[in-house]
Design a protein around this motif. Sequence first.
Motif, PDB file in Angstrom:
ATOM      1  N   PRO A  63       0.804  -1.215   0.000  1.00 21.69           N
ATOM      2  CA  PRO A  63       0.000   0.000   0.000  1.00 21.69           C
ATOM      3  C   PRO A  63       0.847   1.280   0.000  1.00 21.69           C
ATOM      4  O   PRO A  63       0.351   2.340  -0.331  1.00 21.69           O
ATOM      5  CB  PRO A  63      -0.821  -0.114   1.278  1.00 21.69           C
ATOM      6  CG  PRO A  63       0.019  -0.973   2.163  1.00 21.69           C
ATOM      7  CD  PRO A  63       0.711  -1.940   1.254  1.00 21.69           C
ATOM      8  N   ASN A  64       2.114   1.189   0.361  1.00 20.41           N
ATOM      9  CA  ASN A  64       2.974   2.365   0.430  1.00 20.41           C
ATOM     10  C   ASN A  64       3.876   2.393  -0.798  1.00 20.41           C
ATOM     11  O   ASN A  64       4.724   1.526  -0.971  1.00 20.41           O
ATOM     12  CB  ASN A  64       3.811   2.324   1.707  1.00 20.41           C
ATOM     13  CG  ASN A  64       2.926   2.210   2.927  1.00 20.41           C
ATOM     14  OD1 ASN A  64       1.881   2.840   3.003  1.00 20.41           O
ATOM     15  ND2 ASN A  64       3.313   1.392   3.857  1.00 20.41           N
ATOM     16  N   CYS A  65       3.664   3.375  -1.649  1.00 18.43           N
ATOM     17  CA  CYS A  65       4.431   3.439  -2.882  1.00 18.43           C
ATOM     18  C   CYS A  65       4.530   4.885  -3.349  1.00 18.43           C
ATOM     19  O   CYS A  65       3.872   5.771  -2.819  1.00 18.43           O
ATOM     20  CB  CYS A  65       3.781   2.576  -3.956  1.00 18.43           C
ATOM     21  SG  CYS A  65       2.122   3.125  -4.381  1.00 18.43           S
ATOM     22  N   VAL A  66       5.353   5.099  -4.344  1.00 11.44           N
ATOM     23  CA  VAL A  66       5.466   6.407  -4.983  1.00 11.44           C
ATOM     24  C   VAL A  66       4.407   6.476  -6.070  1.00 11.44           C
ATOM     25  O   VAL A  66       4.227   5.545  -6.842  1.00 11.44           O
ATOM     26  CB  VAL A  66       6.873   6.614  -5.579  1.00 11.44           C
ATOM     27  CG1 VAL A  66       6.942   7.911  -6.355  1.00 11.44           C
ATOM     28  CG2 VAL A  66       7.917   6.588  -4.478  1.00 11.44           C
ATOM     29  N   GLU A  67       3.704   7.603  -6.128  1.00  9.79           N
ATOM     30  CA  GLU A  67       2.675   7.819  -7.140  1.00  9.79           C
ATOM     31  C   GLU A  67       3.078   9.011  -7.995  1.00  9.79           C
ATOM     32  O   GLU A  67       3.762   9.922  -7.526  1.00  9.79           O
ATOM     33  CB  GLU A  67       1.324   8.074  -6.476  1.00  9.79           C
ATOM     34  CG  GLU A  67       0.860   6.910  -5.629  1.00  9.79           C
ATOM     35  CD  GLU A  67      -0.397   7.195  -4.845  1.00  9.79           C
ATOM     36  OE1 GLU A  67      -1.228   6.281  -4.743  1.00  9.79           O
ATOM     37  OE2 GLU A  67      -0.561   8.319  -4.331  1.00  9.79           O
ATOM     38  N   VAL A  68       2.649   9.016  -9.259  1.00 13.40           N
ATOM     39  CA  VAL A  68       3.026  10.042 -10.224  1.00 13.40           C
ATOM     40  C   VAL A  68       1.761  10.634 -10.842  1.00 13.40           C
ATOM     41  O   VAL A  68       0.804   9.914 -11.118  1.00 13.40           O
ATOM     42  CB  VAL A  68       3.899   9.440 -11.348  1.00 13.40           C
ATOM     43  CG1 VAL A  68       4.304  10.499 -12.355  1.00 13.40           C
ATOM     44  CG2 VAL A  68       5.117   8.756 -10.780  1.00 13.40           C
ATOM     45  N   ALA A  69       1.772  11.954 -11.076  1.00  5.91           N
ATOM     46  CA  ALA A  69       0.657  12.630 -11.752  1.00  5.91           C
ATOM     47  C   ALA A  69       1.217  13.711 -12.668  1.00  5.91           C
ATOM     48  O   ALA A  69       2.322  14.217 -12.452  1.00  5.91           O
ATOM     49  CB  ALA A  69      -0.287  13.258 -10.732  1.00  5.91           C
ATOM     50  N   ASP A  70       0.453  14.054 -13.706  1.00  2.00           N
ATOM     51  CA  ASP A  70       0.830  15.163 -14.574  1.00  2.00           C
ATOM     52  C   ASP A  70       0.592  16.473 -13.852  1.00  2.00           C
ATOM     53  O   ASP A  70      -0.393  16.637 -13.131  1.00  2.00           O
ATOM     54  CB  ASP A  70       0.008  15.152 -15.867  1.00  2.00           C
ATOM     55  CG  ASP A  70       0.423  14.048 -16.815  1.00  2.00           C
ATOM     56  OD1 ASP A  70       1.620  13.721 -16.845  1.00  2.00           O
ATOM     57  OD2 ASP A  70      -0.454  13.521 -17.516  1.00  2.00           O
ATOM     58  N   ASP A  71       1.484  17.407 -14.067  1.00  2.00           N
ATOM     59  CA  ASP A  71       1.406  18.748 -13.510  1.00  2.00           C
ATOM     60  C   ASP A  71       0.784  19.656 -14.578  1.00  2.00           C
ATOM     61  O   ASP A  71       0.941  19.412 -15.762  1.00  2.00           O
ATOM     62  CB  ASP A  71       2.848  19.136 -13.160  1.00  2.00           C
ATOM     63  CG  ASP A  71       3.075  20.580 -12.869  1.00  2.00           C
ATOM     64  OD1 ASP A  71       2.410  21.435 -13.455  1.00  2.00           O
ATOM     65  OD2 ASP A  71       3.973  20.870 -12.073  1.00  2.00           O
ATOM     66  N   THR A  72       0.074  20.678 -14.197  1.00  2.00           N
ATOM     67  CA  THR A  72      -0.565  21.569 -15.164  1.00  2.00           C
ATOM     68  C   THR A  72       0.456  22.361 -15.982  1.00  2.00           C
ATOM     69  O   THR A  72       0.121  22.867 -17.042  1.00  2.00           O
ATOM     70  CB  THR A  72      -1.512  22.556 -14.460  1.00  2.00           C
ATOM     71  OG1 THR A  72      -0.775  23.299 -13.487  1.00  2.00           O
ATOM     72  CG2 THR A  72      -2.665  21.827 -13.794  1.00  2.00           C
ATOM     73  N   ALA A  73       1.694  22.458 -15.533  1.00  2.00           N
ATOM     74  CA  ALA A  73       2.732  23.217 -16.237  1.00  2.00           C
ATOM     75  C   ALA A  73       3.587  22.333 -17.152  1.00  2.00           C
ATOM     76  O   ALA A  73       4.621  22.755 -17.635  1.00  2.00           O
ATOM     77  CB  ALA A  73       3.621  23.934 -15.227  1.00  2.00           C
ATOM     78  N   GLY A  74       3.182  21.081 -17.364  1.00  2.00           N
ATOM     79  CA  GLY A  74       3.929  20.195 -18.240  1.00  2.00           C
ATOM     80  C   GLY A  74       4.956  19.331 -17.541  1.00  2.00           C
ATOM     81  O   GLY A  74       5.680  18.585 -18.183  1.00  2.00           O
TER      82      GLY A  74
END
Length: 60
Positions: free
Chosen positions: A18-29
């Motif tokens: 359950p503990n991991c690194v997560e990634v998301a897109d940023d609004t600035a690219g």
Amino acid sequence: MRDQEWTKSSFSSDEDAPNCVEVADDTAGGLLLRESEAPDVTLAVSPAGFDGLVRHLKGA
């Protein structure tokens, strides 16, 4: 900050890791990183910087 669509590795399941690194897109690219244990703390990185990190870790 708007709600992000966070992605985690397919190797991480809620039951197994359950503990991991997560990634998301940023609004600035760029990209945002966070630890699932502390979702309010994020780190902004460039796509090139993240790619370099992943390449380094895979080579380790």
